[in-house]
Design an enzyme around this catalytic site. Structure first.
Site, short mmCIF file in Angstrom:
data_model
loop_
_atom_site.label_atom_id
_atom_site.label_comp_id
_atom_site.label_asym_id
_atom_site.label_seq_id
_atom_site.Cartn_x
_atom_site.Cartn_y
_atom_site.Cartn_z
N PRO A 2 0.83 -1.21 0.00
CG PRO A 2 -0.18 -1.17 2.10
CD PRO A 2 0.74 -1.96 1.22
CD GLU A 3 3.27 3.35 -4.03
OE1 GLU A 3 3.44 4.57 -4.17
OE2 GLU A 3 3.70 2.52 -4.83
CE LYS A 61 5.97 3.69 1.48
NZ LYS A 61 6.73 2.75 0.65
CG HIS A 95 -6.56 -14.94 5.11
ND1 HIS A 95 -5.51 -15.85 5.18
CD2 HIS A 95 -7.21 -15.20 3.95
CE1 HIS A 95 -5.54 -16.62 4.11
NE2 HIS A 95 -6.56 -16.26 3.36
NE ARG A 115 1.75 -11.66 0.27
CZ ARG A 115 2.40 -11.15 -0.76
NH1 ARG A 115 3.49 -11.73 -1.20
NH2 ARG A 115 1.97 -10.07 -1.34
NE ARG A 164 19.29 12.28 1.12
CZ ARG A 164 18.59 11.42 1.82
NH1 ARG A 164 18.24 10.28 1.30
NH2 ARG A 164 18.22 11.71 3.05
NE ARG A 274 10.67 -2.17 -4.77
CZ ARG A 274 10.19 -1.23 -3.98
NH1 ARG A 274 8.90 -1.17 -3.73
NH2 ARG A 274 10.99 -0.34 -3.42
#
Ligand SMILES: [Zn+2]
Length: 291
Positions: A2-3, A61, A95, A115, A164, A274
């Site tokens: 989830p974002e 989040k 669940h 999970r 950075r 990813r």
């Protein structure tokens, strides 16, 4: 995963259905759901009973319920965690990891997780420091403001970003620099801002940083609007997929499909275990790229 928009939808649901109510009883149905809580399953349940939910809050989040006596119930949804509110007599799915009932006998709150990467913990608040007036639960006190909240300082973000030496996407995913931007919305914002994901942050011009920040805010607010409309029912039902935003995606998940701006096929690159999706024409790879 989830974002921010998905988590905000859950938060809004909790505000509507849980805030102001007092917990009667907690059943911990799987000990892993409170594995980070030092009190253990029985201690967690005992400490939650009788507590009133004051506020439903979020940063990036991260989601928590502020309770009376200055503690917070911090919920990490993990990959597949859901918070569901509904009829207390409905069947218990296999669940469900924890179930909260309330003294008013109304809808209960269930934390379900296929999970079990998600978890719940009862934690104190950190004292707010001078830069940020908000009180945050201690385990997330280092999380930077997200670009949708008042505490977010665009000038400070630009200065820290360009100091950075990393790729711009990696920086966007760093929750101590800016919170609430995950893999999907990072790719979408970079596509809109016409920046390659590996662009070295130290080479970003002032105008490019503000274009990027505008793009991040646009993408997040569009997703928030889309999520907001799907949420009007009794059930707080939001999972780790960003399904309702799929139709608006311009880069993420569109490998080989034409860029809607220029027609060049969208390219997929491996990125931190990813993927990163971008248009090779609109988002040219910099000569010197950070991995
Ligand atoms: Zn393009």
């Amino acid at each position: 995963m989830p974002e921010l928009p998905e988590v905000e939808t859950v938060r809004a649901g909790l505000e509507r259905h849980v805030v102001g109510r007092t917990v009667a009883d907690v059943q911990v149905l799987h000990p892993r759901v409170v594995r980070r809580d030092l009190a253990g399953p029985a201690g967690f349940a005992a400490a939650m009973a009788g507590r009133t939910v004051k506020r439903a809050e979020r940063r990036g989040k991260y989601l928590w319920l502020a309770l009376d006596d200055d503690e917070a119930l911090l919920a990490h949804l993990g990959m597949s965690g859901q918070l569901l509110v509904g009829d207390p007599d409905r069947p218990l799915s296999p669940h469900v990891r924890a179930r909260f009932t309330f003294t008013d006998g109304g809808p209960d709150l269930r934390f379900t997780d296929q999970r079990t990467f998600g978890h719940l913990m009862l934690v104190p608040f950190a004292h707010a420091d001078v830069d940020d007036a908000r009180e945050l639960p201690i385990p997330i006190a280092h999380i930077a403001p997200d670009p949708m909240e008042a505490a977010f300082d665009a000038g400070d973000f630009a200065a820290r970003l360009t100091r950075r030496h990393t790729g711009v996407k990696r920086a966007l995913l760093d929750q101590s620099l800016i919170s609430g931007v995950g893999n999907i919305y990072a790719d979408e914002a970079l596509w809109r801002a016409r920046l390659h994901w590996a662009r070295p942050t130290e080479t970003l011009k002032r105008g490019e940083v503000s274009r990027l920040l505008d793009a991040v805010r646009e993408v997040l607010s569009e997703a928030l609007r889309a999520g907001g409309t799907s949420f009007d029912a009794l059930y707080v039902n939001v999972n780790g997929e960003s399904g309702y935003f799929d139709r608006s995606l311009q880069a993420y998940g569109r490998e080989g499909e034409p860029c809607t701006r220029c027609g060049t096929p969208i390219r997929r690159d491996a990125f931190m275990n990813r993927s990163s999706y971008c248009c090779p024409h609109c988002q040219p790879r910099p000569r010197r790229a950070h991995p």
